[in-house]
Design a protein around this motif. Structure first.
Motif, PDB file in Angstrom:
ATOM      1  N   LEU A  55      48.747  28.517  47.249  1.00 15.83           N
ATOM      2  CA  LEU A  55      49.578  28.586  46.047  1.00 15.83           C
ATOM      3  C   LEU A  55      48.790  28.205  44.799  1.00 15.83           C
ATOM      4  CD1 LEU A  55      52.878  27.073  47.466  1.00 15.83           C
ATOM      5  CD2 LEU A  55      52.526  29.423  46.678  1.00 15.83           C
ATOM      6  N   THR A  56      47.849  27.300  44.951  1.00 19.22           N
ATOM      7  CA  THR A  56      46.997  26.926  43.819  1.00 19.22           C
ATOM      8  C   THR A  56      46.129  28.106  43.400  1.00 19.22           C
ATOM      9  OG1 THR A  56      46.981  24.624  44.570  1.00 19.22           O
ATOM     10  CG2 THR A  56      45.273  25.283  42.999  1.00 19.22           C
ATOM     11  N   VAL A  57      45.646  28.865  44.377  1.00 19.04           N
ATOM     12  CA  VAL A  57      44.869  30.064  44.065  1.00 19.04           C
ATOM     13  C   VAL A  57      45.757  31.100  43.372  1.00 19.04           C
ATOM     14  CG1 VAL A  57      43.593  32.013  45.048  1.00 19.04           C
ATOM     15  CG2 VAL A  57      43.188  29.697  45.908  1.00 19.04           C
ATOM     16  N   GLU A  58      46.982  31.223  43.822  1.00 20.65           N
ATOM     17  CA  GLU A  58      47.915  32.133  43.146  1.00 20.65           C
ATOM     18  C   GLU A  58      48.072  31.736  41.680  1.00 20.65           C
ATOM     19  OE1 GLU A  58      51.680  32.513  45.020  1.00 20.65           O
ATOM     20  OE2 GLU A  58      50.859  33.276  46.907  1.00 20.65           O
ATOM     21  N   TRP A  59      48.170  30.428  41.442  1.00 17.83           N
ATOM     22  CA  TRP A  59      48.267  29.940  40.062  1.00 17.83           C
ATOM     23  C   TRP A  59      47.015  30.293  39.282  1.00 17.83           C
ATOM     24  CZ3 TRP A  59      45.189  25.793  38.112  1.00 17.83           C
ATOM     25  CH2 TRP A  59      45.501  25.390  36.805  1.00 17.83           C
ATOM     26  N   LEU A  60      45.857  30.138  39.887  1.00 20.13           N
ATOM     27  CA  LEU A  60      44.602  30.478  39.207  1.00 20.13           C
ATOM     28  C   LEU A  60      44.585  31.941  38.785  1.00 20.13           C
ATOM     29  CD1 LEU A  60      42.023  28.571  41.460  1.00 20.13           C
ATOM     30  CD2 LEU A  60      42.484  28.110  39.041  1.00 20.13           C
ATOM     31  N   LYS A  61      45.178  32.805  39.574  1.00 25.88           N
ATOM     32  CA  LYS A  61      45.205  34.224  39.246  1.00 25.88           C
ATOM     33  C   LYS A  61      46.019  34.497  37.980  1.00 25.88           C
ATOM     34  CE  LYS A  61      44.517  35.862  43.998  1.00 25.88           C
ATOM     35  NZ  LYS A  61      45.115  36.568  45.163  1.00 25.88           N
ATOM     36  N   THR A  62      46.963  33.608  37.681  1.00 31.29           N
ATOM     37  CA  THR A  62      47.771  33.799  36.465  1.00 31.29           C
ATOM     38  C   THR A  62      47.014  33.392  35.201  1.00 31.29           C
ATOM     39  OG1 THR A  62      48.777  31.568  36.454  1.00 31.29           O
ATOM     40  CG2 THR A  62      49.825  33.256  37.830  1.00 31.29           C
ATOM     41  N   LEU A  63      45.848  32.753  35.367  1.00 28.13           N
ATOM     42  CA  LEU A  63      45.107  32.251  34.212  1.00 28.13           C
ATOM     43  C   LEU A  63      44.094  33.251  33.668  1.00 28.13           C
ATOM     44  CD1 LEU A  63      44.332  28.616  35.434  1.00 28.13           C
ATOM     45  CD2 LEU A  63      46.374  29.483  34.278  1.00 28.13           C
ATOM     46  N   ILE A  64      43.820  34.269  34.445  1.00 31.34           N
ATOM     47  CA  ILE A  64      42.810  35.252  34.031  1.00 31.34           C
ATOM     48  C   ILE A  64      43.280  35.975  32.762  1.00 31.34           C
ATOM     49  CG2 ILE A  64      41.574  37.354  34.713  1.00 31.34           C
ATOM     50  CD1 ILE A  64      41.752  36.400  37.585  1.00 31.34           C
ATOM     51  N   ASP A  65      42.387  36.056  31.820  1.00 29.30           N
ATOM     52  CA  ASP A  65      42.634  36.765  30.555  1.00 29.30           C
ATOM     53  C   ASP A  65      43.665  36.074  29.650  1.00 29.30           C
ATOM     54  OD1 ASP A  65      40.806  38.741  31.269  1.00 29.30           O
ATOM     55  OD2 ASP A  65      42.352  39.931  32.285  1.00 29.30           O
ATOM     56  N   ILE A  66      43.913  34.793  29.879  1.00 32.35           N
ATOM     57  CA  ILE A  66      44.747  34.054  28.938  1.00 32.35           C
ATOM     58  C   ILE A  66      43.955  32.842  28.451  1.00 32.35           C
ATOM     59  CG2 ILE A  66      46.848  34.765  30.146  1.00 32.35           C
ATOM     60  CD1 ILE A  66      47.130  31.853  31.082  1.00 32.35           C
ATOM     61  N   ALA A  67      44.406  32.263  27.363  1.00 33.15           N
ATOM     62  CA  ALA A  67      43.711  31.100  26.814  1.00 33.15           C
ATOM     63  C   ALA A  67      44.042  29.874  27.646  1.00 33.15           C
ATOM     64  CB  ALA A  67      44.132  30.887  25.360  1.00 33.15           C
ATOM     65  N   HIS A  68      43.109  29.494  28.482  1.00 37.00           N
ATOM     66  CA  HIS A  68      43.289  28.325  29.344  1.00 37.00           C
ATOM     67  C   HIS A  68      41.910  27.748  29.653  1.00 37.00           C
ATOM     68  CE1 HIS A  68      44.229  25.848  32.891  1.00 37.00           C
ATOM     69  NE2 HIS A  68      45.474  25.861  32.462  1.00 37.00           N
ATOM     70  N   PRO A  69      41.778  26.433  29.752  1.00 37.23           N
ATOM     71  CA  PRO A  69      40.463  25.829  30.017  1.00 37.23           C
ATOM     72  C   PRO A  69      39.796  26.331  31.298  1.00 37.23           C
ATOM     73  CG  PRO A  69      42.019  24.146  29.311  1.00 37.23           C
ATOM     74  CD  PRO A  69      42.808  25.403  29.500  1.00 37.23           C
TER      75      PRO A  69
END
Length: 276
Positions: free
Chosen positions: A147-161
């Motif tokens: 589930l943490t990896v799923e969350w990481l996938k939502t961060l691609i191409d957005i402004a996030h550290p």
């Protein structure tokens, strides 16, 4: 004896030394005025007591008892807890963040023993806001990592550290490398009330106590940063962790039996101190 009193004082043992009054962080204990009186918390101040127990444990004659679960009072055996400066130095310096674990599970009784120590960690105004969730089944820990990896996938191409690192972490995971929980058999989550600024710090302090105590039980730990970040906002992970409504993840920690031993100390940068 007044069973509703904040403190219970044995008249025969009390020396009227005043220590209980001096150490009370809330300054609500009136010292004995003379040999015919005893220390007292006036009823008007009773609600200010934070049940920290300083008054009780610093009484040299054991005359004072904090009236909070008094039947659970525990004396420190003579010499118990004494650790030399050298032993403490090496105990802490040899602590490692463990990322390689054996498959042997840690018994629930051992985990509870370490958590029993961690509950003595300091907290703001002795609020003791930290509660624990232990993910004991390795399959469930694996699900948390997924589930943490799923969350990481939502961060691609957005402004996030983490948006720069997310693709690398995802690729490693999909290649079979658990870069999230490091194949740890267990995961510990400290959760605290939401919207209480100091509570998250209390959670970190409690986890630090767990980490330090765990080493004495042969348990290795590592702070689970990716899980902790995801648990703040990713609802599927929050539900998997079972974090109650109104509470939030202070941080998570993976743990288990270390696969390898430590034989030396690594280098660290020199201490930088400014004296004022």
């Amino acid at each position: 004896m007044n069973k509703t009193a904040t403190i219970l004082v044995d008249e025969d043992l009390c020396t009227r030394c005043g220590i209980c009054s001096f150490v009370c962080p809330m300054s609500i204990i009136d010292p004995a005025a003379d040999e015919n009186t005893l220390p007292i918390v006036r009823e008007v101040n009773a609600d200010m007591c934070i049940a920290c127990g300083h008054c009780e444990v610093t009484c040299p004659t054991h005359a004072l008892l904090l009236n909070v679960r008094p039947d659970e009072k525990e004396e420190i055996p003579g010499g118990a807890g004494a650790v030399s400066a050298v032993d403490m130095e090496y105990y802490l310096k040899k602590r490692r963040s463990v990322r390689c674990f054996t498959a042997e599970p840690v018994a629930k009784e051992e985990i509870l023993a370490v958590l029993d120590i961690a509950r003595y960690a300091p907290s703001g105004s002795n609020g003791q806001p930290v509660q624990w969730t232990v993910i004991h089944n390795p399959k469930d820990v694996r699900r948390v990592a997924e589930l943490t990896v799923e969350w990481l996938k939502t961060l691609i191409d957005i402004a996030h550290p983490l948006n720069v690192y997310a693709p690398v972490l995802i690729q490693a995971w999909e290649s079979g490398d658990d870069v999230i929980c490091r194949d740890a058999p267990h995961l510990l989550v400290a959760h605290v009330p939401e919207n209480t600024p100091i509570a998250s710090v209390d959670g970190i302090i409690a986890l630090t106590h767990f980490e330090i105590a765990a080493q004495a039980f042969g348990i290795g730990t590592c702070w689970a940063g990716f899980v902790s970040m995801a648990a703040l906002t990713y609802q599927p992970l929050r539900e998997e962790l079972g974090i109650p409504v109104g509470r939030t993840c202070a941080f998570a920690m993976m743990f288990g039996h270390p696969k390898y031993k430590t034989y030396g100390l690594p280098r660290r940068d020199p201490v930088e101190v400014t004296w004022r």
